[in-house]
Motif scaffolding. Sequence first.
Motif, mmCIF file in Angstrom:
data_model
loop_
_atom_site.group_PDB
_atom_site.id
_atom_site.type_symbol
_atom_site.label_atom_id
_atom_site.label_comp_id
_atom_site.label_asym_id
_atom_site.label_seq_id
_atom_site.Cartn_x
_atom_site.Cartn_y
_atom_site.Cartn_z
ATOM 1 N N GLY A 175 0.777 -1.225 0.000
ATOM 2 C CA GLY A 175 0.000 0.000 0.000
ATOM 3 C C GLY A 175 0.811 1.279 0.000
ATOM 4 N N LYS A 176 2.131 1.152 -0.162
ATOM 5 C CA LYS A 176 2.991 2.338 -0.127
ATOM 6 C C LYS A 176 3.837 2.414 -1.388
ATOM 7 N N GLY A 177 4.436 3.562 -1.594
ATOM 8 C CA GLY A 177 5.295 3.741 -2.746
ATOM 9 C C GLY A 177 6.672 3.160 -2.528
ATOM 10 N N ARG A 178 7.442 3.090 -3.599
ATOM 11 C CA ARG A 178 8.799 2.579 -3.517
ATOM 12 C C ARG A 178 9.689 3.621 -2.863
ATOM 13 N N MET A 179 10.491 3.181 -1.892
ATOM 14 C CA MET A 179 11.308 4.112 -1.126
ATOM 15 C C MET A 179 12.774 3.715 -1.154
ATOM 16 N N PHE A 180 13.624 4.708 -1.141
ATOM 17 C CA PHE A 180 15.057 4.497 -1.116
ATOM 18 C C PHE A 180 15.491 3.849 0.185
ATOM 19 N N VAL A 181 16.425 2.889 0.088
ATOM 20 C CA VAL A 181 16.991 2.246 1.270
ATOM 21 C C VAL A 181 18.481 2.568 1.398
ATOM 22 N N ALA A 182 19.233 2.263 0.346
ATOM 23 C CA ALA A 182 20.685 2.465 0.411
ATOM 24 C C ALA A 182 21.245 2.493 -0.999
ATOM 25 N N THR A 183 22.403 3.129 -1.130
ATOM 26 C CA THR A 183 23.083 3.116 -2.412
ATOM 27 C C THR A 183 24.586 3.119 -2.197
ATOM 28 N N ILE A 184 25.298 2.639 -3.199
ATOM 29 C CA ILE A 184 26.742 2.553 -3.148
ATOM 30 C C ILE A 184 27.293 2.984 -4.504
ATOM 31 N N ASN A 185 28.349 3.777 -4.472
ATOM 32 C CA ASN A 185 28.871 4.244 -5.750
ATOM 33 C C ASN A 185 29.673 3.138 -6.443
ATOM 34 N N TRP A 186 30.206 3.436 -7.615
ATOM 35 C CA TRP A 186 30.809 2.409 -8.451
ATOM 36 C C TRP A 186 31.970 1.698 -7.786
ATOM 37 N N SER A 187 32.737 2.413 -6.984
ATOM 38 C CA SER A 187 33.931 1.821 -6.380
ATOM 39 C C SER A 187 33.659 1.195 -5.018
ATOM 40 N N GLY A 188 32.504 1.512 -4.449
ATOM 41 C CA GLY A 188 32.233 1.072 -3.088
ATOM 42 C C GLY A 188 32.758 2.035 -2.045
ATOM 43 N N GLY A 189 33.354 3.122 -2.487
ATOM 44 C CA GLY A 189 33.941 4.066 -1.555
ATOM 45 C C GLY A 189 32.960 4.997 -0.880
ATOM 46 N N SER A 190 31.757 5.093 -1.444
ATOM 47 C CA SER A 190 30.734 5.971 -0.868
ATOM 48 C C SER A 190 29.428 5.209 -0.740
#
Length: 120
Positions: free
Chosen positions: A41-56
């Motif tokens: 019943g809810k919209g899609r929400m951001f959880v986590a992200t990681i940049n290409w290198s894994g450094g951020s």
Amino acid sequence: VQLQASGGGLVQAGGSLRLSCAASGGTFSSYAMGWFRQAPGKGRMFVATINWSGGSTYYADSVKGRFTISRDNAKNTVYLQMASLKPEDTAVYYCAADPSGGPPFEYDYWGQGTQVTVSS
């Protein structure tokens, strides 16, 4: 690019799960990768992200300190380690790929989702 999420399941509150997302058909090591979730019943929400290198890495406030995103570029896989799970973490979890590498993050490819259910 195809993304295949796995690792969901039923777990008791306080427990842990590790989600995996395997990528194929693209240059995984140059992509930023993200996890999102959608509760009933809810919209899609951001959880986590990681940049290409894994450094951020970046997290939603609701999961900060409990979830950890990581990646293994040799295996074309991104992970979401979830600990201290709560019933409100119950949702379908989706992985997504941003070919630009981020930030800013713009996700062009999405996986099929894996169900996580946390019982109280």
